[in-house]
Design a protein around this motif. Structure first.
Motif, mmCIF file in Angstrom:
data_model
loop_
_atom_site.group_PDB
_atom_site.id
_atom_site.type_symbol
_atom_site.label_atom_id
_atom_site.label_comp_id
_atom_site.label_asym_id
_atom_site.label_seq_id
_atom_site.Cartn_x
_atom_site.Cartn_y
_atom_site.Cartn_z
ATOM 1 N N SER A 73 -6.551 12.739 -5.005
ATOM 2 C CA SER A 73 -6.197 11.894 -3.865
ATOM 3 C C SER A 73 -7.070 12.149 -2.647
ATOM 4 N N PHE A 74 -7.728 11.089 -2.195
ATOM 5 C CA PHE A 74 -8.425 11.101 -0.912
ATOM 6 C C PHE A 74 -7.604 10.290 0.090
ATOM 7 N N ALA A 75 -6.316 10.100 -0.227
ATOM 8 C CA ALA A 75 -5.518 9.164 0.569
ATOM 9 C C ALA A 75 -4.895 9.813 1.806
ATOM 10 N N GLY A 76 -4.296 10.974 1.671
ATOM 11 C CA GLY A 76 -3.557 11.561 2.800
ATOM 12 C C GLY A 76 -4.494 12.001 3.914
ATOM 13 N N GLY A 77 -3.902 12.492 4.995
ATOM 14 C CA GLY A 77 -4.728 13.068 6.066
ATOM 15 C C GLY A 77 -4.422 14.553 6.149
ATOM 16 N N ASP A 119 -11.854 -6.679 -2.755
ATOM 17 C CA ASP A 119 -10.687 -6.356 -1.945
ATOM 18 C C ASP A 119 -10.255 -4.917 -2.251
ATOM 19 N N SER A 120 -10.085 -4.115 -1.190
ATOM 20 C CA SER A 120 -9.849 -2.684 -1.436
ATOM 21 C C SER A 120 -8.441 -2.405 -1.967
ATOM 22 N N THR A 121 -7.463 -3.279 -1.690
ATOM 23 C CA THR A 121 -6.126 -3.042 -2.256
ATOM 24 C C THR A 121 -6.157 -3.290 -3.764
ATOM 25 N N GLU A 122 -6.892 -4.318 -4.182
ATOM 26 C CA GLU A 122 -7.063 -4.557 -5.628
ATOM 27 C C GLU A 122 -7.804 -3.389 -6.271
ATOM 28 N N LEU A 123 -8.808 -2.896 -5.552
ATOM 29 C CA LEU A 123 -9.563 -1.752 -6.081
ATOM 30 C C LEU A 123 -8.639 -0.537 -6.231
ATOM 31 N N LEU A 124 -7.770 -0.338 -5.271
ATOM 32 C CA LEU A 124 -6.862 0.817 -5.349
ATOM 33 C C LEU A 124 -5.959 0.729 -6.578
ATOM 34 N N LYS A 125 -5.431 -0.467 -6.843
ATOM 35 C CA LYS A 125 -4.553 -0.617 -8.014
ATOM 36 C C LYS A 125 -5.274 -0.139 -9.265
ATOM 37 N N GLY A 152 -4.421 3.301 -11.234
ATOM 38 C CA GLY A 152 -3.823 3.142 -12.552
ATOM 39 C C GLY A 152 -4.735 3.614 -13.667
ATOM 40 N N ARG A 153 -6.021 3.291 -13.576
ATOM 41 C CA ARG A 153 -6.919 3.585 -14.697
ATOM 42 C C ARG A 153 -7.695 4.882 -14.481
ATOM 43 N N ASP A 154 -8.230 5.035 -13.264
ATOM 44 C CA ASP A 154 -9.150 6.164 -13.042
ATOM 45 C C ASP A 154 -8.474 7.356 -12.373
ATOM 46 N N ARG A 155 -7.243 7.202 -11.985
ATOM 47 C CA ARG A 155 -6.455 8.281 -11.374
ATOM 48 C C ARG A 155 -7.153 8.876 -10.142
ATOM 49 N N VAL A 156 -7.537 7.987 -9.251
ATOM 50 C CA VAL A 156 -8.120 8.443 -7.987
ATOM 51 C C VAL A 156 -7.568 7.527 -6.888
ATOM 52 N N ALA A 157 -7.252 8.118 -5.716
ATOM 53 C CA ALA A 157 -6.595 7.332 -4.664
ATOM 54 C C ALA A 157 -7.329 7.429 -3.337
ATOM 55 N N PHE A 158 -7.183 6.376 -2.565
ATOM 56 C CA PHE A 158 -7.696 6.326 -1.183
ATOM 57 C C PHE A 158 -6.772 5.379 -0.444
ATOM 58 N N VAL A 159 -6.966 5.178 0.854
ATOM 59 C CA VAL A 159 -6.135 4.208 1.564
ATOM 60 C C VAL A 159 -6.950 2.940 1.838
ATOM 61 N N ILE A 210 0.837 -1.199 0.000
ATOM 62 C CA ILE A 210 0.000 0.000 0.000
ATOM 63 C C ILE A 210 0.867 1.242 0.000
ATOM 64 N N ARG A 211 1.881 1.237 0.864
ATOM 65 C CA ARG A 211 2.746 2.421 0.927
ATOM 66 C C ARG A 211 3.406 2.677 -0.426
ATOM 67 N N GLU A 212 3.806 1.593 -1.079
ATOM 68 C CA GLU A 212 4.417 1.746 -2.407
ATOM 69 C C GLU A 212 3.415 2.364 -3.385
ATOM 70 N N LEU A 213 2.185 1.853 -3.340
ATOM 71 C CA LEU A 213 1.165 2.378 -4.253
ATOM 72 C C LEU A 213 0.884 3.847 -3.987
ATOM 73 N N LEU A 214 0.869 4.191 -2.694
ATOM 74 C CA LEU A 214 0.456 5.552 -2.351
ATOM 75 C C LEU A 214 1.462 6.607 -2.793
ATOM 76 N N LYS A 215 2.678 6.168 -3.109
ATOM 77 C CA LYS A 215 3.652 7.127 -3.653
ATOM 78 C C LYS A 215 3.112 7.773 -4.928
ATOM 79 N N TYR A 216 2.289 7.006 -5.672
ATOM 80 C CA TYR A 216 1.794 7.513 -6.949
ATOM 81 C C TYR A 216 0.671 8.527 -6.793
ATOM 82 N N THR A 217 0.201 8.701 -5.563
ATOM 83 C CA THR A 217 -0.917 9.623 -5.383
ATOM 84 C C THR A 217 -0.475 11.073 -5.511
ATOM 85 N N GLU A 218 0.829 11.304 -5.501
ATOM 86 C CA GLU A 218 1.346 12.672 -5.629
ATOM 87 C C GLU A 218 1.240 13.195 -7.057
ATOM 88 N N LYS A 219 1.023 12.303 -8.038
ATOM 89 C CA LYS A 219 0.992 12.736 -9.443
ATOM 90 C C LYS A 219 -0.109 13.777 -9.636
#
Ligand code: PLP
Length: 438
Positions: free
Chosen positions: A60-64, A374-380, A384-391, A46-55
């Protein structure tokens, strides 16, 4: 699984552009010397994936993160100028570990308005509440000690205490916060302390009801278990009535004369200026009995000697004439509107099988996806496709589980992007649900 649109970045990360790294990795000498306790602390997918939320094209709804538009730049600039002109030599000097006394006195007055009656001797300034949590871990957690937390709970606390090799006892939360009906069985296992987030909990956004607060304090007292109350969001309430903190309920439980309750010290209380002023200042505080404060001071000396003198003096200068009260009203308006925007967008764009919490304050809401998703699969896919992030929620569960859950932040992006981001996410969820059905 490759994530469409993310392969290039992954390749770049794998091969440094200057090509200087040949031979054995530079880290070898160190990597075999990591302390044993670090073995449980890995970097997660997850942490690896979340690096891409900065693009820039990702919503991004991921950070706090607080909304930068509400940072009071002019007030902080004026305060910094005043501090430097009038007390510059003190502001740039080392200072006491406990923190800047006028700021501690101000915090004591502030907390008294919320029912917490303590003296400056009960308050230590920390470099963010995150440091308060770490120092509590240093002071109290032996390897294998059990800390009782809500499930899900704040990831930063788990990170801090896992470094001291804590084990966890977990009690689920529902819409009214910690399920106190399930608490007693865990209390019998003898936790070192309880870690509770009563207001607009991170990650689930739920608030512990008054009835449950009372029952929690009663049970904790019955079993002789102290509580760490973490309250970064208490002032950010958008609807409903303020509820008394556990510190106050504990004082009342100890049979005080009404209205004149003493701090018992059974509950350590943490709060922060990160969400009401600015997280970059790294100013927070911990409230504890003086005997505990003096030990926390020793721990803090080993960590950083003291929090920034300049930062504390600037925070005091900004806050001393009541500015924070006015500022919190602005924040409440802005975030309240964003929360409403997210709730309305969820109604519009999410399928009926998805559940979400309706937070009365704070920064987050919590989603539960239908069975089999599974929410981690959903995040990928969403990233990748819809350019929207969450944790994805699983990492907030100290003892595993939560694979169908997601944390969404509503403070950082404005209402229009919230609408667009939730539309995109809703589409990703609907696709998954349709595929799961098929
Ligand atoms: C529950 C909780 N505790 C502590 C912290 C850390 O806050 P600070 O910025 O004061 O370190 C956060 C930050 O998001 C939080 O949500």
């Amino acid at each position: 699984m490759p994530i469409p649109g993310l392969e290039i970045e992954a390749q770049r990360a794998a091969s440094p552009p200057n090509g200087r790294r040949s031979g054995p990795p530079l880290t070898t000498l160190w990597s075999e010397r990591f302390a044993q306790r670090t073995q449980r602390m890995g970097s997660s997918v997850i942490r690896e994936l979340l690096k891409y939320t900065e693009k820039p094209d990702v919503i991004s709804f991921a950070g706090g993160l607080p909304a930068p538009e509400v940072f009071p730049l002019a007030e902080v600039a004026r305060a910094a100028d005043t501090v430097l002109r009038e007390q510059g030599k003190t502001a740039l000097q080392y200072s006491p570990t406990e923190g800047y006394l006028p700021l501690r006195e101000l915090l004591v007055r502030h907390m008294a308005r919320y029912g917490i009656k303590v003296t400056p001797g009960n308050v230590m300034i920390t470099s963010g509440s995150q440091q308060g949590l770490d120092l509590i871990g240093r002071l109290f957690v032996n390897p294998g000690d059990r800390v009782l937390t809500e499930s899900p709970t704040y990831l930063g606390a788990l990170q801090a205490w896992s470094a001291y090799q804590a084990d966890y006892l977990a009690v689920p939360v529902d819409d009214d916060g910690l399920d106190v009906g399930k608490l007693e069985a865990q209390l019998r296992a003898g936790p070192k302390f309880l870690y509770i987030l009563p207001n607009f909990q991170n990650p689930a956004g739920v608030t512990l009801s008054l009835e449950r607060r009372r029952r929690l304090v009663e049970l904790a007292n019955h079993y002789g278990a102290p509580i760490v109350e973490d309250d970064p969001y208490g002032q950010l309430r958008y609807e409903g009535e303020h509820l008394p903190p556990l510190v106050q309920i504990d004082a009342e439980w100890h049979d005080c004369a009404k209205g004149d309750c003493e701090f018992t010290g059974d509950v350590l209380y943490l709060s922060t200026l990160s969400k009401t002023l600015a997280p970059g200042l790294r100013i927070a505080w911990v409230v504890a009995p003086e005997s505990v404060i003096s030990r926390l001071v020793q721990m803090k000396q080993g960590a950083d000697l003291h929090s920034s003198t300049f930062g504390q003096m600037v925070a005091y200068e900004v806050a001393k004439d009541g500015f924070l009260d006015r500022h919190v009203r602005t924040i409440r308006e802005v975030y309240g509107e964003r929360r409403n925007a997210m709730l309305a967008a969820l109604e519009r764009h999410f399928p009926a099988e998805v559940l979400w919490t309706r937070p009365q304050g704070g920064l987050f809401l919590w989603i539960t996806l239908p069975e089999g998703i599974d929410s981690t699969e959903l995040l990928k896919e969403a990233l990748g496709r819809d350019r929207v992030a969450f944790v994805p929620g699983a990492s907030f569960f100290p003892r595993g589980g939560g694979e169908r859950t997601c944390r969404l932040n509503f403070s950082y992006v404005g209402p229009e992007l919230i609408e667009e981001g939730i539309r995109r996410l809703g589409k990703a969820v609907k696709d998954r649900v349709a595929r799961a059905r098929a």
